[in-house]
Enzyme design. Structure first.
Site, PDB file in Angstrom:
ATOM      1  N   ASP A  39      21.867  -5.219  38.038  1.00 14.09           N
ATOM      2  CA  ASP A  39      21.808  -6.174  37.191  1.00 14.09           C
ATOM      3  C   ASP A  39      23.140  -6.614  36.641  1.00 14.09           C
ATOM      4  O   ASP A  39      23.880  -5.877  36.856  1.00 14.09           O
ATOM      5  CB  ASP A  39      21.205  -5.376  35.746  1.00 14.09           C
ATOM      6  CG  ASP A  39      20.735  -6.223  34.618  1.00 14.09           C
ATOM      7  OD1 ASP A  39      20.708  -7.393  34.898  1.00 14.09           O
ATOM      8  OD2 ASP A  39      20.700  -5.721  33.496  1.00 14.09           O
ATOM      9  N   GLY A  40      23.096  -7.805  35.908  1.00 18.16           N
ATOM     10  CA  GLY A  40      24.310  -8.219  35.321  1.00 18.16           C
ATOM     11  C   GLY A  40      25.292  -9.335  36.066  1.00 18.16           C
ATOM     12  O   GLY A  40      26.291  -9.503  35.984  1.00 18.16           O
ATOM     13  N   ARG A  42      24.503 -12.545  36.447  1.00 23.64           N
ATOM     14  CA  ARG A  42      24.847 -13.828  35.686  1.00 23.64           C
ATOM     15  C   ARG A  42      26.162 -13.461  34.593  1.00 23.64           C
ATOM     16  O   ARG A  42      26.639 -14.539  34.486  1.00 23.64           O
ATOM     17  CB  ARG A  42      23.657 -14.085  35.029  1.00 23.64           C
ATOM     18  CG  ARG A  42      22.541 -14.817  35.830  1.00 23.64           C
ATOM     19  CD  ARG A  42      21.629 -15.473  35.033  1.00 23.64           C
ATOM     20  NE  ARG A  42      20.564 -14.453  34.236  1.00 23.64           N
ATOM     21  CZ  ARG A  42      19.642 -14.751  33.528  1.00 23.64           C
ATOM     22  NH1 ARG A  42      19.440 -16.084  33.251  1.00 23.64           N
ATOM     23  NH2 ARG A  42      18.996 -13.771  32.942  1.00 23.64           N
ATOM     24  N   SER A  84      11.666 -10.272  40.033  1.00 26.04           N
ATOM     25  CA  SER A  84      10.550  -9.850  39.217  1.00 26.04           C
ATOM     26  C   SER A  84       9.336 -10.848  38.925  1.00 26.04           C
ATOM     27  O   SER A  84       9.762 -12.123  39.067  1.00 26.04           O
ATOM     28  CB  SER A  84      10.956  -8.885  38.082  1.00 26.04           C
ATOM     29  OG  SER A  84      11.122  -9.936  37.085  1.00 26.04           O
ATOM     30  N   ASP A  86       8.298 -11.400  36.141  1.00 23.22           N
ATOM     31  CA  ASP A  86       8.809 -11.887  34.902  1.00 23.22           C
ATOM     32  C   ASP A  86       9.881 -13.006  35.310  1.00 23.22           C
ATOM     33  O   ASP A  86       9.954 -14.103  34.683  1.00 23.22           O
ATOM     34  CB  ASP A  86       9.244 -11.060  34.143  1.00 23.22           C
ATOM     35  CG  ASP A  86       8.352 -10.093  33.531  1.00 23.22           C
ATOM     36  OD1 ASP A  86       7.083 -10.684  33.239  1.00 23.22           O
ATOM     37  OD2 ASP A  86       8.415  -8.935  33.096  1.00 23.22           O
ATOM     38  N   ASN A  87      10.599 -12.767  36.187  1.00 20.61           N
ATOM     39  CA  ASN A  87      11.869 -13.881  36.588  1.00 20.61           C
ATOM     40  C   ASN A  87      11.186 -15.041  37.075  1.00 20.61           C
ATOM     41  O   ASN A  87      11.834 -16.088  36.866  1.00 20.61           O
ATOM     42  CB  ASN A  87      12.568 -13.279  37.776  1.00 20.61           C
ATOM     43  CG  ASN A  87      13.313 -12.068  37.260  1.00 20.61           C
ATOM     44  OD1 ASN A  87      13.856 -11.148  38.128  1.00 20.61           O
ATOM     45  ND2 ASN A  87      13.825 -11.994  36.232  1.00 20.61           N
ATOM     46  N   ARG A  91      12.715 -17.761  34.523  1.00 17.00           N
ATOM     47  CA  ARG A  91      14.214 -18.366  34.900  1.00 17.00           C
ATOM     48  C   ARG A  91      14.133 -20.009  34.879  1.00 17.00           C
ATOM     49  O   ARG A  91      13.020 -20.703  35.258  1.00 17.00           O
ATOM     50  CB  ARG A  91      14.354 -17.734  36.301  1.00 17.00           C
ATOM     51  CG  ARG A  91      14.815 -16.490  36.260  1.00 17.00           C
ATOM     52  CD  ARG A  91      16.325 -16.007  35.538  1.00 17.00           C
ATOM     53  NE  ARG A  91      16.698 -14.612  35.339  1.00 17.00           N
ATOM     54  CZ  ARG A  91      17.151 -14.054  36.416  1.00 17.00           C
ATOM     55  NH1 ARG A  91      17.542 -14.579  37.560  1.00 17.00           N
ATOM     56  NH2 ARG A  91      17.387 -12.821  36.049  1.00 17.00           N
ATOM     57  N   GLU A 228      14.782  10.717  38.767  1.00 22.32           N
ATOM     58  CA  GLU A 228      16.058  10.745  37.771  1.00 22.32           C
ATOM     59  C   GLU A 228      16.651   9.213  37.685  1.00 22.32           C
ATOM     60  O   GLU A 228      16.610   8.447  38.664  1.00 22.32           O
ATOM     61  CB  GLU A 228      16.970  11.729  38.546  1.00 22.32           C
ATOM     62  CG  GLU A 228      16.473  12.906  38.903  1.00 22.32           C
ATOM     63  CD  GLU A 228      15.989  13.750  37.560  1.00 22.32           C
ATOM     64  OE1 GLU A 228      16.932  13.566  36.620  1.00 22.32           O
ATOM     65  OE2 GLU A 228      15.274  14.549  37.686  1.00 22.32           O
TER      66      GLU A 228
END
Length: 260
Positions: A39-40, A42, A84, A86-87, A91, A228
């Site tokens: 992630d991150g 953008r 995903s 959702d993407n 997007r 984990e």
């Protein structure tokens, strides 16, 4: 090209620390299946006044490094959360098209690197034909490989994964002439697990997420039931080998309770 340290001797000290970390985790338990939510990308690009696509390209380059670290550590399966469900709906079309092209290139490259076996996991119906062709080609090209198994989660959603697994069970039962009572007897934890996109693979042992966000975002919610989690503050393209090794060391120190 790696950036040289501006402080004399810092590169040497960093490599010394890397060796120390590897020594600390050598005798500990290693995860068999690692998931990565990179992630991150953008935000990384925005900080540099660059386009979102440049951030995604930098993230794809980092994925190559990450997979090499995993392979050298003896990890058996890695699942990469690349796109995903959702993407796909959320997007910007221009950004999404650029991301699709980056994923196509990544799938092709990974299927030709080392002895890795590449597999697409995700919903096919909403993906562009060109992307599906590249994912299928990468899977076919690497099918006989015996090295690390690399899952490309593209068009993936955890709830959708469970839904389609249950749907498969129902359809097969009906096709076999089964009745409603028999159907209820067919539905079990093991039966659903076998029909997930990752059927036959070990569940996730460790999930690593970059950028400081602490959420799953619908990533393998079934397979991660006993995982984990390790959250890294660094943005995706800035993930370092030392971050990965710390995650592996942390995993080895934890006492896995499996729900207790």
């Amino acid at each position: 090209m790696p950036r040289r340290s501006l402080i004399p001797g810092l590169g040497f000290l960093y490599q010394l620390y890397i060796r120390r970390l590897k020594g600390q985790i050598r005798e500990r338990n290693h995860p068999k299946h690692v998931g990565l939510i990179l992630d991150g990308n953008r935000r990384w690009a925005k900080q540099r006044l660059e386009t979102s696509s440049s951030g995604h390209r930098a993230g794809a380059d980092k994925i190559h490094e990450f997979l090499t670290w995993c392979d050298d550590m003896g990890v058996e399966v890695v699942t990469l959360y690349l796109l995903s469900t959702d993407n796909i709906s959320g997007r910007d079309e221009k950004e999404l098209n650029a991301l699709v092209g980056i994923i196509e290139s990544l799938a092709d490259q990974l299927s030709r690197f080392r002895n890795w076996r590449v597999q697409h996991v995700g919903h096919r119906e909403d993906l562009p034909p060109g992307l599906l062709a590249q994912l299928d080609g990468a899977a076919a090209r690497s099918e006989a490989n015996s090295g690390m198994h690399v899952n490309l989660a593209v068009g993936y959603g955890g709830r959708q994964d469970i839904t389609q697994a249950v749907r498969k069970l129902v359809e097969r039962h009906i096709e076999g002439g089964g009745d409603l009572k028999g159907l209820s007897e067919q539905i079990s934890v093991d039966a659903i697990a076998d029909n997930l996109y990752t059927g036959g693979q070990p569940d996730l042992d460790l999930v690593i997420r970059t950028s400081g966000e602490q959420r799953l975002s619908d990533f393998m919610i079934w397979q991660a039931a006993h995982s984990e989690f390790y959250f890294v503050e660094a943005l995706g393209p800035d993930l370092r080998e030392v971050d990965f090794l710390r995650a592996i060391r942390d995993f080895g120190r934890r006492q896995r309770r499996y729900g207790h």
